[in-house]
Design a protein around this motif. Sequence first.
Motif, short mmCIF file in Angstrom:
data_model
loop_
_atom_site.label_atom_id
_atom_site.label_comp_id
_atom_site.label_asym_id
_atom_site.label_seq_id
_atom_site.Cartn_x
_atom_site.Cartn_y
_atom_site.Cartn_z
N TRP A 8 140.99 -27.08 65.74
CA TRP A 8 141.53 -27.33 64.83
C TRP A 8 142.49 -28.49 64.84
O TRP A 8 142.57 -29.30 63.94
N MET A 11 140.46 -31.67 64.99
CA MET A 11 139.98 -32.03 63.81
C MET A 11 141.04 -32.87 62.79
O MET A 11 140.84 -33.73 62.20
N SER A 17 137.53 -32.50 58.12
CA SER A 17 137.60 -31.16 57.47
C SER A 17 136.57 -30.43 58.04
O SER A 17 135.38 -30.69 58.32
N GLN A 18 136.75 -28.90 57.58
CA GLN A 18 135.66 -28.07 57.71
C GLN A 18 134.70 -28.51 56.87
O GLN A 18 133.36 -28.23 57.02
N TYR A 19 134.96 -28.83 55.54
CA TYR A 19 134.13 -29.30 54.45
C TYR A 19 133.13 -30.37 54.92
O TYR A 19 131.94 -30.35 54.72
N LEU A 21 132.52 -31.23 58.09
CA LEU A 21 131.49 -30.62 58.89
C LEU A 21 130.26 -29.80 58.54
O LEU A 21 129.11 -30.18 58.86
N THR A 29 128.15 -22.69 57.92
CA THR A 29 129.26 -22.04 57.75
C THR A 29 129.33 -20.83 58.62
O THR A 29 130.50 -20.43 59.08
N LEU A 32 131.00 -22.17 61.56
CA LEU A 32 132.57 -22.21 61.50
C LEU A 32 133.32 -20.96 61.46
O LEU A 32 134.07 -20.67 62.07
N ASP A 33 132.65 -19.85 60.96
CA ASP A 33 133.24 -18.46 60.85
C ASP A 33 133.29 -17.96 62.22
O ASP A 33 134.56 -17.27 62.42
N ARG A 36 136.31 -19.85 63.88
CA ARG A 36 137.66 -19.39 63.18
C ARG A 36 138.02 -17.95 63.97
O ARG A 36 139.16 -17.77 64.17
#
Length: 71
Positions: A8, A11, A17-19, A21, A29, A32-33, A36
């Motif tokens: 994080w 990045m 951003s995650q968006y 990616l 997603t 990414l989850d 996280r």
Amino acid sequence: MISFEPLWKTMKKKGISQYKLIKEYKISTGQLDRLRKNGNVSTYTLDQLCRILDCGLEDVVAYHPDTEAKL
């Protein structure tokens, strides 16, 4: 324990951003989850992140010994 806290920070430093990616680099997603939640991810995913962020593995993941863990 494996931690993705460096991811994080990297990045943010690289301005990704995650968006971005998800939309530009097609990282799911679900992946990414798991990142996280410091869950399990494949070496393929780690390779993709290093390539996208133009960084080393140490910029994505950190290892913190868990004194409670038994082998």
